[in-house]
Scaffold this motif. Sequence first.
Motif, mmCIF file in Angstrom:
data_model
loop_
_atom_site.group_PDB
_atom_site.id
_atom_site.type_symbol
_atom_site.label_atom_id
_atom_site.label_comp_id
_atom_site.label_asym_id
_atom_site.label_seq_id
_atom_site.Cartn_x
_atom_site.Cartn_y
_atom_site.Cartn_z
ATOM 1 N N UNK A 84 82.228 -49.656 -50.952
ATOM 2 C CA UNK A 84 82.953 -48.510 -50.405
ATOM 3 C C UNK A 84 81.984 -47.465 -49.864
ATOM 4 N N UNK A 85 80.861 -47.275 -50.562
ATOM 5 C CA UNK A 85 79.889 -46.283 -50.132
ATOM 6 C C UNK A 85 79.301 -46.552 -48.758
ATOM 7 N N UNK A 113 77.167 -42.221 -42.566
ATOM 8 C CA UNK A 113 76.880 -41.360 -41.415
ATOM 9 C C UNK A 113 77.891 -40.223 -41.278
ATOM 10 N N UNK A 114 79.055 -40.357 -41.873
ATOM 11 C CA UNK A 114 80.082 -39.322 -41.802
ATOM 12 C C UNK A 114 81.168 -39.677 -42.822
ATOM 13 N N UNK A 137 75.208 -39.684 -48.405
ATOM 14 C CA UNK A 137 76.578 -40.141 -48.550
ATOM 15 C C UNK A 137 77.560 -39.022 -48.265
ATOM 16 N N UNK A 138 78.622 -39.360 -47.528
ATOM 17 C CA UNK A 138 79.731 -38.464 -47.242
ATOM 18 C C UNK A 138 80.945 -38.945 -48.024
ATOM 19 N N UNK A 168 72.417 -47.016 -52.114
ATOM 20 C CA UNK A 168 72.172 -47.548 -50.772
ATOM 21 C C UNK A 168 72.062 -46.413 -49.751
ATOM 22 N N UNK A 169 71.122 -46.565 -48.843
ATOM 23 C CA UNK A 169 70.937 -45.551 -47.816
ATOM 24 C C UNK A 169 69.916 -44.506 -48.170
ATOM 25 N N UNK A 170 69.414 -44.528 -49.429
ATOM 26 C CA UNK A 170 68.420 -43.522 -49.816
ATOM 27 C C UNK A 170 67.074 -43.780 -49.155
#
Length: 829
Positions: A319-320, A325-326, A179-180, A28-30
């Motif tokens: 959780x990811x 963003x941080x 991902x952070x 997710x977020x890619x």
Amino acid sequence: MQFPITAILPELRATLATHTRLVLEAPPGAGKTTQLPLALLDAPWLEGRKLLMLEPRRVAARAAAGFMAAQLGERVGETVGYRIRFDNKVSARTRIEVVTEGILTRMLQDDPLLEGIGAILFDEFHERHLASDLGLALALDVQASVRDDLRIVVMSATLDGESLSRWLDAPRISSAGRSFPVHVDHFAARRDEALEHQVKRAVVDAIAAHPGDVLVFLPGLREITAAQRLLEGALPGIDILALHGELPVEQQSRLLQPDADGRRRIVLATNVAESSLTLPGVRVVIDSGLAREPRFDPNSGFSRLDTVAIAQSSADQRAGRAGRVAEGHAYRLWPESKRLDPQRRPELSQVDLAALALELAAWGGSDLRFVDAPPPGTLASARDLLQRLEAITPDGHISERGRRMLALGTHPRLAAMLLSARDNTSRALACDLAALLEARDPLRSRSDALAERWQALSSFRNGRTPADANRSALAAIDAAAMQWRRRLRIDTAPPAQIATHELGALLAHAYPDRIARQHPSDPRRYQLSNGRGARLFDDSALYGEPWLVIAELRHEAREALILRALPVDERRLRADFAPHWRESDEVRWDTAKQALLSERIERFDGIVLSARPAGKIDPDLAAAALTEAVRESGLDLLPWNDTLAQWRIRVQCLHAWMPELALPDFSDAALLATLDDWLRPAFVSLRRIDALDTSALSEALRGLVDWSLRQRIDALAPTRTLVPSGLERTIEYALHDDGTPASPVLAVKLQELFGLAETPRIADGRIALTLHLLSPGGRPLQVTQDLRGFWDRTYPDVKKEMKGRYPRHPWPDDPWNATATHRAKPRGT
């Protein structure tokens, strides 16, 4: 705008230029959902055709289309559009269509050539929804048969991409995510603490300890509402927002943008926020570890949403969300010791398959490639239901009615009901019922009268919400009914009042297998048309109704409990289901009386309405009844003797030992399955089971084997064999408990085998006999299949022990050359 997937877009384009299938792994977020379709728009192989992208959820479909349109500086419905249930925004200009799962299936069924479509992208395939699995299976079939140029891209965040790429025979490309680090803590519940109170404590702790917005995963709207009520009083000045599939588009759009005033937000979401949606500013995730997922509910005949524990892959993905963003934090509201399943189970392994079976019938075959095959038993039950609904023919082909049902895009039960309505008023009423059956219960009472739900809906429409009703639930049902009327192009408003049995007459077409008649001797019990029984609550609102249609049952050990039902008029049933009312002579075997009974029976499907003595027993019906008695009680009911039983076992042994003979299967299961072929003719003209003698049974059974094969059976598996003493001895055949052949036994006195070196064999030498070597007194001395070894190693010890006990019988030192005999030595020798 740069996304993690941007770096591999050239590789993706190049791969799809030379391959028609691709597996893309991206967390997710890619950016896979919104960047890949735009990157493929000008691909040469696309030749100006459309891209279809499948999104499992409506919220995600609208959001993805909106984001892509914004990147192009356009409105949704121009280059990028979407189609979801009851809503679409597409135009002649649209090149990218984001569709939900049912829409894709309809497009494939309506146009198997997929004219004007260049590629199908399956987003979030790891969620393993039934419609996704079916859509992929149909798309692969189209690609293999008529569209070898069609591109198929399967995108997943957590599925095992390597095994999927092997199954698809497709290249696999992986993308990094944005991902952070996320720190995970388990936030224990207190003793007997309700979920919403645990959520409140976790949110208050997170707000105090960590910056950023908070995303809370809850299983459904009920839990979201309860938590929102608690949090709004405890955290003034913080926005408490809900995110779920029923949310209006405007509110969804608000959630996908940062707060205009920079305020912190707490978003209470279902698993719709797990993937495909990016919520800006989230630094903390609070995860209940629960989700609502479809499970087949035999009580209602539908798949219902059950609250279940999520899989580990979903927990990791949730959780990811805190590390987009941080650096972030995740609170898990379950004990650290709890173990979750690694991956989600595919829906098709745990839901009702009636809709899938109808889709397969419409497609024209069920030999499609599924990642996981549908369970055969569940699929067979679904096809039985479709035959009852007249959606498919007995040979499995879709009927014209079935095609009309399919076009409605709902469960076949509801589709059958919607099609059964005779006029617009009835159709509007059917829309109400469909909305009620698909929705959560709007009443707080435990009444079993489904009519009370409709009456509450009618009152709500007239501005009078009943005290025991949930207003928001009724509003949702009213909106769904309106959507159904719009879809069916019904301008007529639902009636405000109806006759007692009108709803039941409609519901009977959804549940023809659950039409039920009151038991003649017990008014609380009912017999269903499928042959089963059910009973009412003690305080049932339906008490006294002679006929019911049951929408929901609780299956119990003896009889099911009726949870929701409607009364129905018998005259209407006779009119609407005329072929199901039958009167005929029936003959059955009465075990207690050990006699045939002949009755004139009136039935509605499996319900016996009346029975009276009939006249002379028809020979064919008598034979059928006696055969059925054997089918129910087993083959031991028949007059076997040792000779016939041994012949049957010999055939079974040869069936296993020499399959090339193609002998029939004589196992219990096979014989019981074919009773009508071999046993029923033997019962013609008989009136009792014990009137069948062993000779007739033998003739019936042996008739299953050709005469020439019968001769071979006697040669290959003889009942007796000649031994060196000059006498014939019996061979005993037997089967193990699992039906496999045991070694055949030859019991013979030791002295009768003098001079014989090799163990006798049968079945063209394939099977050695097991020798039970007996003393002169008939007691066993040795069991062996190695006669030569017995003479060499064991016989000297046997001779030493037995010679004194049986001095009048020969015990030669050289058994190889001694004369075999069954007699004792003459006196005086």
